[in-house]
Write a protein that holds these residues in place. Structure first.
Motif, PDB file in Angstrom:
ATOM      1  N   PHE A   1      18.137  73.860 109.019  1.00 34.32           N
ATOM      2  CA  PHE A   1      17.733  74.239 107.670  1.00 34.32           C
ATOM      3  C   PHE A   1      18.945  74.264 106.761  1.00 34.32           C
ATOM      4  N   GLU A   2      18.680  74.074 105.481  1.00 30.91           N
ATOM      5  CA  GLU A   2      19.739  74.026 104.480  1.00 30.91           C
ATOM      6  C   GLU A   2      20.130  75.440 104.053  1.00 30.91           C
ATOM      7  N   LEU A   3      21.422  75.618 103.868  1.00 28.78           N
ATOM      8  CA  LEU A   3      21.968  76.882 103.378  1.00 28.78           C
ATOM      9  C   LEU A   3      22.338  76.719 101.906  1.00 28.78           C
ATOM     10  N   PRO A   4      22.433  77.816 101.162  1.00 28.69           N
ATOM     11  CA  PRO A   4      22.805  77.717  99.750  1.00 28.69           C
ATOM     12  C   PRO A   4      24.300  77.484  99.526  1.00 28.69           C
ATOM     13  N   GLY A   5      25.060  77.261 100.579  1.00 27.76           N
ATOM     14  CA  GLY A   5      26.494  76.999 100.493  1.00 27.76           C
ATOM     15  C   GLY A   5      27.015  76.598 101.858  1.00 27.76           C
ATOM     16  N   SER A   6      28.315  76.339 101.964  1.00 25.89           N
ATOM     17  CA  SER A   6      28.863  75.867 103.237  1.00 25.89           C
ATOM     18  C   SER A   6      29.867  76.814 103.884  1.00 25.89           C
ATOM     19  N   ASP A   7      30.349  77.822 103.169  1.00 27.70           N
ATOM     20  CA  ASP A   7      31.313  78.781 103.717  1.00 27.70           C
ATOM     21  C   ASP A   7      30.530  79.913 104.373  1.00 27.70           C
ATOM     22  N   ALA A   8      30.273  79.783 105.696  1.00 29.58           N
ATOM     23  CA  ALA A   8      29.350  80.710 106.357  1.00 29.58           C
ATOM     24  C   ALA A   8      29.951  81.320 107.621  1.00 29.58           C
TER      25      ALA A   8
ATOM     26  N   TYR B   1      18.756  87.625 101.650  1.00 26.55           N
ATOM     27  CA  TYR B   1      19.247  88.576 100.655  1.00 26.55           C
ATOM     28  C   TYR B   1      20.289  87.877  99.800  1.00 26.55           C
ATOM     29  N   GLU B   2      20.284  88.145  98.507  1.00 21.28           N
ATOM     30  CA  GLU B   2      21.317  87.606  97.633  1.00 21.28           C
ATOM     31  C   GLU B   2      22.093  88.765  97.016  1.00 21.28           C
ATOM     32  N   TYR B   3      23.401  88.737  97.197  1.00 14.58           N
ATOM     33  CA  TYR B   3      24.308  89.720  96.628  1.00 14.58           C
ATOM     34  C   TYR B   3      25.196  89.011  95.606  1.00 14.58           C
ATOM     35  N   GLU B   4      26.021  89.749  94.903  1.00 13.63           N
ATOM     36  CA  GLU B   4      26.913  89.141  93.910  1.00 13.63           C
ATOM     37  C   GLU B   4      27.869  88.128  94.515  1.00 13.63           C
ATOM     38  N   ASP B   5      28.362  88.396  95.730  1.00 14.00           N
ATOM     39  CA  ASP B   5      29.377  87.528  96.335  1.00 14.00           C
ATOM     40  C   ASP B   5      28.903  86.746  97.556  1.00 14.00           C
ATOM     41  N   SER B   6      27.634  86.926  97.959  1.00 12.98           N
ATOM     42  CA  SER B   6      27.166  86.235  99.164  1.00 12.98           C
ATOM     43  C   SER B   6      25.638  86.201  99.249  1.00 12.98           C
ATOM     44  N   TRP B   7      25.162  85.332 100.130  1.00 12.41           N
ATOM     45  CA  TRP B   7      23.768  85.331 100.558  1.00 12.41           C
ATOM     46  C   TRP B   7      23.790  85.711 102.026  1.00 12.41           C
ATOM     47  N   VAL B   8      22.778  86.419 102.482  1.00 12.31           N
ATOM     48  CA  VAL B   8      22.656  86.766 103.895  1.00 12.31           C
ATOM     49  C   VAL B   8      21.271  86.351 104.360  1.00 12.31           C
ATOM     50  N   ILE B   9      21.235  85.572 105.435  1.00 13.04           N
ATOM     51  CA  ILE B   9      19.976  85.176 106.059  1.00 13.04           C
ATOM     52  C   ILE B   9      19.922  85.876 107.404  1.00 13.04           C
TER      53      ILE B   9
ATOM     54  N   MET C   1      20.750  93.008  94.018  1.00 15.82           N
ATOM     55  CA  MET C   1      20.355  92.347  95.241  1.00 15.82           C
ATOM     56  C   MET C   1      18.921  91.864  95.085  1.00 15.82           C
ATOM     57  N   SER C   2      18.652  90.666  95.573  1.00 16.56           N
ATOM     58  CA  SER C   2      17.279  90.189  95.641  1.00 16.56           C
ATOM     59  C   SER C   2      16.970  89.838  97.085  1.00 16.56           C
ATOM     60  N   MET C   3      15.672  89.863  97.458  1.00 18.37           N
ATOM     61  CA  MET C   3      15.303  89.605  98.834  1.00 18.37           C
ATOM     62  C   MET C   3      14.052  88.734  98.868  1.00 18.37           C
ATOM     63  N   GLN C   4      14.027  87.771  99.802  1.00 17.23           N
ATOM     64  CA  GLN C   4      12.841  86.979 100.093  1.00 17.23           C
ATOM     65  C   GLN C   4      12.545  87.150 101.571  1.00 17.23           C
TER      66      GLN C   4
END
Length: 82
Positions: free
Chosen positions: A60-67, A17-25, A1-4
């Motif tokens: 704001f832009e997301l790192p993907g569209s399936d949210a 947060y970035e996980y193996e299968d998802s990002w969480v804002i 996991m990484s976090m900004q």
């Protein structure tokens, strides 16, 4: 996991947060579910906050569209599936 972590001008926190299968804002919006509306259009999140006398819109832009979007206890959480 990484976090900004980011802070806005009003010192509210936004974490990504970035996980193996998802990002969480997660954003501290301090609003109820009735006071905020979030639409995902493609990979853009459109957040409209409507308090008693003021309407604010942020995009704001997301790192993907399936949210998935959730507001609970004043925290906006957007989960983007990889």
């Amino acid at each position: 996991m990484s976090m900004q972590q980011f802070t806005g001008g009003n010192e509210r926190f936004i974490r990504r947060y970035e996980y193996e299968d998802s990002w969480v804002i997660a954003a501290d919006v301090a609003l109820s579910e009735d006071e905020i509306d979030v639409d995902i259009v493609g990979s853009t999140a459109i957040v409209v906050a409507n308090t008693d006398d003021h309407v604010t819109e942020t995009e704001f832009e997301l790192p993907g569209s399936d949210a998935d979007v959730e507001v609970r206890n004043g925290v906006l959480t957007i989960t983007i599936h990889k």
